[in-house]
Each structure stands twice: as C-alpha cells, then as structure tokens.
Design an enzyme around this catalytic site. Structure first.
Site, PDB file in Angstrom:
ATOM      1  N   LEU A 142    -102.297  92.535  15.879  1.00 46.98           N
ATOM      2  CA  LEU A 142    -101.927  91.399  14.733  1.00 46.98           C
ATOM      3  C   LEU A 142    -100.918  91.949  13.593  1.00 46.98           C
ATOM      4  O   LEU A 142    -101.140  93.377  13.311  1.00 46.98           O
ATOM      5  CB  LEU A 142    -103.196  91.144  14.027  1.00 46.98           C
ATOM      6  CG  LEU A 142    -104.320  90.574  14.629  1.00 46.98           C
ATOM      7  CD1 LEU A 142    -105.517  89.924  13.990  1.00 46.98           C
ATOM      8  CD2 LEU A 142    -103.625  89.495  15.867  1.00 46.98           C
ATOM      9  N   HIS A 159     -98.761  86.879  12.853  1.00 44.77           N
ATOM     10  CA  HIS A 159    -100.034  86.117  12.928  1.00 44.77           C
ATOM     11  C   HIS A 159    -100.564  85.710  11.597  1.00 44.77           C
ATOM     12  O   HIS A 159    -101.248  84.716  11.319  1.00 44.77           O
ATOM     13  CB  HIS A 159    -100.914  87.400  13.647  1.00 44.77           C
ATOM     14  CG  HIS A 159    -100.626  87.730  14.909  1.00 44.77           C
ATOM     15  ND1 HIS A 159    -100.092  88.933  15.385  1.00 44.77           N
ATOM     16  CD2 HIS A 159    -100.738  87.082  16.393  1.00 44.77           C
ATOM     17  CE1 HIS A 159     -99.892  89.199  16.483  1.00 44.77           C
ATOM     18  NE2 HIS A 159    -100.276  88.112  17.106  1.00 44.77           N
ATOM     19  N   GLY A 190     -96.739  80.691  17.535  1.00 47.89           N
ATOM     20  CA  GLY A 190     -95.668  81.133  16.623  1.00 47.89           C
ATOM     21  C   GLY A 190     -94.342  80.564  17.587  1.00 47.89           C
ATOM     22  O   GLY A 190     -94.405  80.460  18.836  1.00 47.89           O
ATOM     23  N   GLN A 237     -93.393  79.621  25.489  1.00 46.14           N
ATOM     24  CA  GLN A 237     -94.912  79.359  25.608  1.00 46.14           C
ATOM     25  C   GLN A 237     -95.237  78.207  24.851  1.00 46.14           C
ATOM     26  O   GLN A 237     -96.083  77.381  25.085  1.00 46.14           O
ATOM     27  CB  GLN A 237     -95.547  80.697  24.996  1.00 46.14           C
ATOM     28  CG  GLN A 237     -97.085  80.470  24.719  1.00 46.14           C
ATOM     29  CD  GLN A 237     -97.803  81.847  24.226  1.00 46.14           C
ATOM     30  OE1 GLN A 237     -97.925  82.573  25.199  1.00 46.14           O
ATOM     31  NE2 GLN A 237     -97.934  81.995  23.138  1.00 46.14           N
ATOM     32  N   VAL A 268     -91.555  84.977  11.923  1.00 41.94           N
ATOM     33  CA  VAL A 268     -91.305  85.862  10.737  1.00 41.94           C
ATOM     34  C   VAL A 268     -90.325  87.071  11.045  1.00 41.94           C
ATOM     35  O   VAL A 268     -90.775  87.628  12.326  1.00 41.94           O
ATOM     36  CB  VAL A 268     -92.959  86.161  10.477  1.00 41.94           C
ATOM     37  CG1 VAL A 268     -92.723  87.189   8.935  1.00 41.94           C
ATOM     38  CG2 VAL A 268     -93.637  85.219  10.092  1.00 41.94           C
ATOM     39  N   LEU A 309     -90.625  89.672  14.307  1.00 43.23           N
ATOM     40  CA  LEU A 309     -92.078  90.537  14.341  1.00 43.23           C
ATOM     41  C   LEU A 309     -92.532  90.345  15.556  1.00 43.23           C
ATOM     42  O   LEU A 309     -92.879  89.171  16.175  1.00 43.23           O
ATOM     43  CB  LEU A 309     -92.940  90.129  13.147  1.00 43.23           C
ATOM     44  CG  LEU A 309     -92.586  90.584  11.996  1.00 43.23           C
ATOM     45  CD1 LEU A 309     -93.884  90.192  10.813  1.00 43.23           C
ATOM     46  CD2 LEU A 309     -92.004  91.649  11.685  1.00 43.23           C
ATOM     47  N   SER A 310     -93.149  91.323  16.371  1.00 37.13           N
ATOM     48  CA  SER A 310     -93.648  91.353  17.518  1.00 37.13           C
ATOM     49  C   SER A 310     -94.548  92.612  17.720  1.00 37.13           C
ATOM     50  O   SER A 310     -94.237  93.460  17.173  1.00 37.13           O
ATOM     51  CB  SER A 310     -92.847  91.564  18.673  1.00 37.13           C
ATOM     52  OG  SER A 310     -93.440  91.673  20.055  1.00 37.13           O
TER      53      SER A 310
END
Ligand code: PAF
Length: 280
Positions: free
Chosen positions: A33, A37, A147, A153, A176, A184-185
């Site tokens: 996370l 998230h 997200g 997806q 984000v 962010l990943s």
C-alpha cells in the site's frame, strides 16, 4: 480495526452493519500500500459509513513470467497504515480461501480485455474479473473504489458490474502523483535511482501528447513521436502509447471530450502504466 481472514467472519461483520442501516464501501487491493491507496480509502470514507479494505495478492492475474514472486507482502506495514487511516475492517484471505482445491469458475469478458494491457498480458483481466467478482460477492458492499491509474481495469470493472447486474456502485478516483508527475504505484518500488529518474518521462510524454492532440496534431503522429521520445529518455521499450475513448477504449483519431492518452513502457524489469485526459 477488525481483521477478518475468513469469508464467514467478513460476512457476519457486514451483516451486523447492514442491520444497523450502514452504507458500506470496499477498497480492493493486493497490498504493497501507498498514498494512492490511502486516497481511495479516504474517498470511501466520504461516501460510506464503514470501509473495508481487502488485501489479496491474486495469483490468477499474473502471467507465468510476471512479478507475483517479488510483489511486496509486508502485511504489518499495510495493516498499520490502514489502522492509522481509520479503516473499519481488513479482509485478508489466504489463497486457499479464495481458490480452494477444485475451484473451476472463470469470469471472462469479451470486450475491453484484449487491447492495451490485455494484449500484452494475456489472461490478466480474466484474473481481475474473477477475483473482483468473488470479492464483491463475499463483501457485499454498496460501493467499491478503484484508482484511475489502472483506467482499463476501472472500465472493465464498470462493465462487469453493469453486464452482470451486480448491486455495487463503482467509484473511480484520480491518480496520485509524485511531485515530478510519476503516478504512484507499488511497482515504483522496483526502480533503482537512475531508473526512477527516467520514469518521470512517462507522465511528461503523455501530458505533452494530450496537449498536442488537443491542439490539432494528428493522434498517430503525436503518439509515434512520444514513443521515440520515451526510448530516447531511457525506457527499454514502449508497449503502447495511444489515444483512445476513455469509456469504450476504442482508438481515437481526433480530440473529443472523454478521449485519453494511455501509455505502458518498460524500464529494466519494471513495467509502468499511466494515462491522462486530452484537455478539450
Ligand atoms: O488493482 C489492483 O490492485 C488489483 O487488480 C485488484 C483490483 C485488487 C484485483 O486483484
């Protein structure tokens, strides 16, 4: 914060909330996370009285040569972060809980799943639709939060829910980003210092292409130039860089409201994806 490992436990907790007339949101995750998230959890808290986060590293959405084995699994760190955010319940099943011996059902969607990431990762979205269907059936939430970084997806989940009349509302939340624009990943954690510097070029190119398309540059030309630019910036390969309708995911030849630019590119062992709106 409650932590349920078994389906019966999550169900009895949700049943109790339902008896009290509470609205329930779920945020499905695979762990690892990060602040992206957290933003989903916060969005869920705005629209529901109780928030459930699921943590399940779903093996059926990873190909044989993909990163299932290296995906971060620091569950105590994930749980501490969710506790600090005031999450009400974490559902953390084992593989056997979700796919017991003899499990044999697949959920296959014909449309949307065989282009972009689906073309490069055969079977990936079959795994996503399978596990999301199971998680929705287990949890029975009113709303589920995803997200927009994984835009394809998100559209597939929206279609799944519509096609199968699942009684859950889908809420998409903005990506984000790091200060330099990198989305962010969990997979950003795989990037070494140099690769991390190169990675920022993805968002920059997608944004540039989106602006060019809005200003009348032909989509194919803008995308092809940006692909070359990404290779020049240090990406090892570009899986796709395309302008598509954000809903149908059909290729877009001209700018219109709802068109987006999508990109996936590989840096060493790490594959990054991102997307931005065409500003019309
Ligand atoms: O986006 C993810 O983390 C996963 O694809 C999901 C939706 C939790 C399904 O495993």
């Amino acid at each position: 914060m409650g932590v349920a490992k078994k389906v019966v436990d999550v169900r009895s907790c949700v049943a109790e909330w339902r008896r009290n007339g509470l609205r329930i949101a779920v945020v499905p995750t695979m762990g690892g996370l990060h602040a992206g998230h957290v933003s989903l959890v916060r969005a869920a808290q705005v629209v529901a009285d109780r928030v459930i986060v699921t943590i399940f590293l779903n093996p059926t959405q990873f190909g044989a040569h993909e990163d299932l084995g290296m995906y971060p699994a620091e569950r105590n760190r994930d749980l501490a972060l969710l506790e600090a955010e005031g999450v009400d319940l974490v559902f953390m099943p084992t593989r056997e809980d979700i796919y017991p011996p003899g499990f044999a059902t697949r959920v296959v969607m014909d449309d949307l799943t065989d282009l972009m990431c689906g073309a490069l990762r055969p079977g990936h979205f079959d795994g996503v639709t399978q596990v999301v269907t199971k998680l929705f059936n287990i949890v029975g939430a009113d709303v589920a939060v995803f997200g927009e970084k994984d835009w394809q997806q998100l559209q597939i989940v929206r279609k799944l829910v519509a096609d199968l009349n699942m009684p859950v509302e889908i809420l998409g939340c903005p990506t984000v980003r790091e200060p330099d624009g990198l989305a962010l990943s969990t997979r950003n954690g795989y990037l070494s210092g140099d690769a991390r510097d190169v990675a920022r070029a993805l968002y920059r190119s997608l944004s540039l292409v989106a602006e060019e398309i809005a200003n009348g540059v032909p989509t194919e030309l803008a995308c092809a130039q940006a692909e070359d630019g990404l290779r020049g910036a240090g990406f090892d390969s570009v899986d796709y860089l395309e302008c598509r309708d954000g809903e149908t995911l059909r290729l877009a030849m001209a700018p219109f409201k709802g068109a987006r630019v999508f990109g996936a590119a590989v840096l060493g062992e790490t594959r990054l994806i991102d997307n931005v709106a065409v500003p019309v």
